[in-house]
Design an enzyme around this catalytic site. Structure first.
Site, mmCIF file in Angstrom:
data_model
loop_
_atom_site.group_PDB
_atom_site.id
_atom_site.type_symbol
_atom_site.label_atom_id
_atom_site.label_comp_id
_atom_site.label_asym_id
_atom_site.label_seq_id
_atom_site.Cartn_x
_atom_site.Cartn_y
_atom_site.Cartn_z
ATOM 1 N N HIS A 53 0.816 -1.222 0.000
ATOM 2 C CA HIS A 53 0.000 0.000 0.000
ATOM 3 C C HIS A 53 0.846 1.269 0.000
ATOM 4 O O HIS A 53 0.313 2.377 -0.081
ATOM 5 C CB HIS A 53 -0.897 -0.026 1.241
ATOM 6 C CG HIS A 53 -0.111 0.022 2.495
ATOM 7 N ND1 HIS A 53 0.671 -1.029 2.945
ATOM 8 C CD2 HIS A 53 0.070 1.009 3.384
ATOM 9 C CE1 HIS A 53 1.285 -0.684 4.045
ATOM 10 N NE2 HIS A 53 0.925 0.532 4.345
ATOM 11 N N ASP A 54 2.167 1.099 0.123
ATOM 12 C CA ASP A 54 3.075 2.261 0.093
ATOM 13 C C ASP A 54 3.822 2.378 -1.236
ATOM 14 O O ASP A 54 4.627 3.299 -1.406
ATOM 15 C CB ASP A 54 4.142 2.134 1.189
ATOM 16 C CG ASP A 54 3.595 2.250 2.586
ATOM 17 O OD1 ASP A 54 4.211 1.667 3.501
ATOM 18 O OD2 ASP A 54 2.548 2.905 2.758
HETATM 19 O O1 TEU Z 1 5.613 2.766 6.323
HETATM 20 C C1 TEU Z 1 6.897 3.063 6.820
HETATM 21 C C2 TEU Z 1 7.665 3.830 5.839
HETATM 22 O O2 TEU Z 1 8.845 3.854 5.854
HETATM 23 C C3 TEU Z 1 6.908 4.613 4.853
HETATM 24 O O3 TEU Z 1 7.258 5.948 5.076
HETATM 25 C C4 TEU Z 1 7.309 4.172 3.467
HETATM 26 O O4 TEU Z 1 8.666 3.834 3.420
HETATM 27 C C5 TEU Z 1 7.127 5.314 2.530
HETATM 28 O O5 TEU Z 1 5.821 5.740 2.703
HETATM 29 C C6 TEU Z 1 7.399 4.866 1.123
HETATM 30 O O6 TEU Z 1 7.110 5.938 0.268
HETATM 31 C C7 TEU Z 1 4.718 2.340 7.340
HETATM 32 C C8 TEU Z 1 3.364 2.092 6.690
HETATM 33 O O7 TEU Z 1 3.490 1.036 5.733
HETATM 34 C C9 TEU Z 1 2.924 3.376 6.046
HETATM 35 O O8 TEU Z 1 1.708 3.196 5.326
HETATM 36 C C10 TEU Z 1 2.724 4.414 7.141
HETATM 37 O O9 TEU Z 1 2.422 5.649 6.547
HETATM 38 C C11 TEU Z 1 3.999 4.557 8.003
HETATM 39 O O10 TEU Z 1 4.604 3.324 8.344
HETATM 40 C C12 TEU Z 1 3.647 5.222 9.322
HETATM 41 O O11 TEU Z 1 2.857 4.304 10.070
#
Ligand code: TEU
Ligand code: CA
Length: 566
Positions: A332-333
């Site tokens: 999802h990221d």
């Molecule tokens: O993501 C951790 C993280 O490092 C994110 O910042 C990711 O690397 C970045 O968005 C990539 O572009 C986790 C979750 O998967 C993310 O959805 C959350 O936003 C974040 O932690 C904070 O909980």
């Protein structure tokens, strides 16, 4: 062969509940929407469903900001809805893994409401509070979501740390009471019968207690906290304690999302002795691999296969016999795999999606499928910031375009269309009806206009769809232990177009070759006997072409052939 574990032989399907299926017409996916689609997931054949957070949350970061760990988010339904989903998934032989977000909470969590109220509140040290330094933030750390990682709190004249949004205050893991609260909450969910945890930013829990300034590039206002946070001084102590207090008492899948983890550190996080976690996600093949580095995490262009191959092969070879690995293109990221690593043009989308799937699923480790990846869903044509919902995108746009004016709006939108997290968060495309069958209401985020061609109903009606290819890959992993446990050996390492490797177990050799280009590529791998067993009998397990060309891999052709010596 490693000790067999169910989670080493499983295929995990990640659901982003907000975008999966809306059952009550409010435009937001929910738990009953997931339950309604369990037959679809059972047909795909996945073993485990990892749910992105479903706990109570104000949704500043779409659930990764939790305000009550023992309640279900209002928009997603009720605890009864959750219990029904868990029971129905189990009845269908599928397990449920929860997303554990305990590096931080929401600022609306009762603990933080108490903590911020006074300096001597019993919950004060649940979070990280520091006095101002020269009337400003205690150090120069940058937040992952732009700006300072510190927020001033006038009630007590101090700053609190938030490595993500200001509504996501970091918990103080130095405080044993915080760790106790976390372990009690985890136990509460395990007693409900869940089957594991994906642990959010597990590599960030332990901070260097000196909180020194981070390196800042010339002209940059903020510095990088990574060296003082990632794989911090006490992280393995904390996770071994968590293992003793909770994880070792249940038969769980545990995977740590470990931004910045190195393969050496991964051998500790995911050590075969089971002292910490089962496996970790690393980011080496998803962070900083694109051709054009624009600013911060924002890249454009495409990654080059040799770079991806060298990273994945390093992890395959280094973890062997020491730790278990995870395999993913998408979550999802991340942007959609077929758009980032493959070719999402109408001509090549299906073939390249199948190629990527073969390349990943034939490797050693537990594979993860992100919702819609099995349909070959693509990045979305976000036209302007108004189409975006992700706090990371919105904050970055404000910083780089509006405030610092270091890149144009068009360039920022190109970056968002290339690597923005919203690409993975457009609604699951179920059919060609309004809103792709995701909702009868107004979706919280735009639906990708290509849903009329790319959707589950069309895929289920097409025997050559990406869906049925994934279904076969999953079945093969269940049928052939060489896929889960075979030792990995790279092949054709000098070839810039074909990614090839083989897997060895007992009298079996599985040979895999994937053409990452839109051209025929010479490849005689399958014409001579590449196995280590002369005269072994070849059996083609899977291929995304029905007709082969001798000595050639066709555009985006992927082939896996098992050689078995009797
Ligand atoms: O993501 C951790 C993280 O490092 C994110 O910042 C990711 O690397 C970045 O968005 C990539 O572009 C986790 C979750 O998967 C993310 O959805 C959350 O936003 C974040 O932690 C904070 O909980
Ligand atoms: Ca809903």
């Amino acid at each position: 062969m490693e000790e067999r574990k169910w989670w080493k032989e499983s295929v995990i399907y990640q659901i982003y509940p907000r975008s999966f299926s809306d059952s009550n017409g409010d435009g937001i996916g929910d738990l009953n929407g997931i339950t309604a689609h369990l037959p679809y997931l059972e047909k795909l054949g996945v073993d485990v469903l990892w749910l992105s957070p479903v706990y109570q949350s104000p949704n500043d970061d779409n659930g990764y900001d939790i305000s009550d760990y023992r309640a279900i988010m209002d928009e997603f339904g009720t605890m009864e809805d959750f219990d029904r989903l868990l029971a129905e998934a189990h009845a269908r032989g599928m397990k449920i893994v929860m997303d554990l977000v305990v590096n931080h909470t929401s600022d609306e969590h009762a603990w933080f409401v108490e903590s911020r109220s006074s300096r001597d509140n019993p919950y004060r040290d649940y979070y990280i509070w520091k006095e101002p330094r020269d009337g400003r933030e205690p150090n120069n750390w940058r937040s992952c979501f732009s700006g300072s990682a510190w927020e001033y709190c006038p009630e007590t004249g101090m700053y609190y740390l938030h490595l993500f949004s200001r509504k996501q205050p970091d918990l103080n893991w130095e405080n044993p009471q915080v760790r106790r609260e976390v372990y009690d909450m985890m136990t509460w969910w395990c007693e409900k019968g869940i089957d594991g945890f994906r642990m959010d930013v597990v590599s960030f829990f332990s901070k260097d207690q000196r909180f020194p300034d981070g390196a800042a590039a010339p002209g940059e206002k903020y510095g990088d906290f990574s060296p003082y946070v990632i794989n911090g001084p006490r992280i393995h102590e904390f996770l071994q304690e968590m293992n003793r207090e909770v994880l070792s008492r249940y038969d769980l899948l545990t995977v740590g999302e470990a931004g910045g983890v190195t393969v050496e550190e991964a051998k500790k996080y995911a050590a075969s002795d089971g002292s910490e976690l089962g496996m970790v996600f690393h980011f080496e093949h998803t962070d900083g691999v694109m051709e054009e580095k624009v600013i911060g995490k924002w890249d454009c262009g495409k990654p080059r296969m040799p770079r991806i191959r060298s990273i994945l092969n390093k992890w395959q070879l280094e973890l062997e016999g020491k730790a278990w690995g995870s395999l993913y293109w998408d979550n999802h990221d991340q942007p959609r795999a077929v758009s980032r690593f493959g070719n999402d043009s109408p001509k090549w989308r299906v073939l390249s999606a199948k190629m990527l799937a073969t390349c990943l699923h034939m490797q050693k480790g537990t594979p993860y499928i992100y919702q819609g990846e099995e349909l070959g869903m693509t990045n979305a044509p976000f036209a302007s910031l108004e189409d975006c919902r992700d706090i990371e995108e919105i904050n970055a746009y404000r910083q780089y375009v509006t405030e610092e004016k270091v890149i144009s709006a068009d360039k920022m939108m190109q970056c968002i269309r290339t690597v923005g997290r919203d690409n993975a968060r457009t609604p699951m495309q179920w059919d060609d009806s309004a809103n792709a069958g995701f909702t009868s209401g107004t979706p919280w985020i735009m639906v990708n206009p290509n849903y009329t061609q790319i959707n589950a109903r069309a895929a289920l009606a097409d025997p050559d769809s990406v869906f049925y290819y994934y279904q076969k890959l999953i079945r093969l992993r269940h049928e052939h232990t060489v896929i889960a446990y075979g030792v990995f050996e790279p092949l054709l390492q000098e070839n810039d177009s074909v990614y090839a490797f083989r897997r060895l177990l007992d009298n079996q050799v599985l040979v895999v070759a994937c053409n990452w280009t839109d051209q025929d590529q010479p490849c005689t791998l399958f014409d001579e006997d590449p196995s280590v067993h002369p005269g072994a009998v070849p059996e083609e397990l899977i291929c995304n072409y029905s007709v082969h060309k001798t000595g050639v891999l066709q555009p985006y052709e992927a082939r896996a052939v098992l050689y078995r010596a009797d």
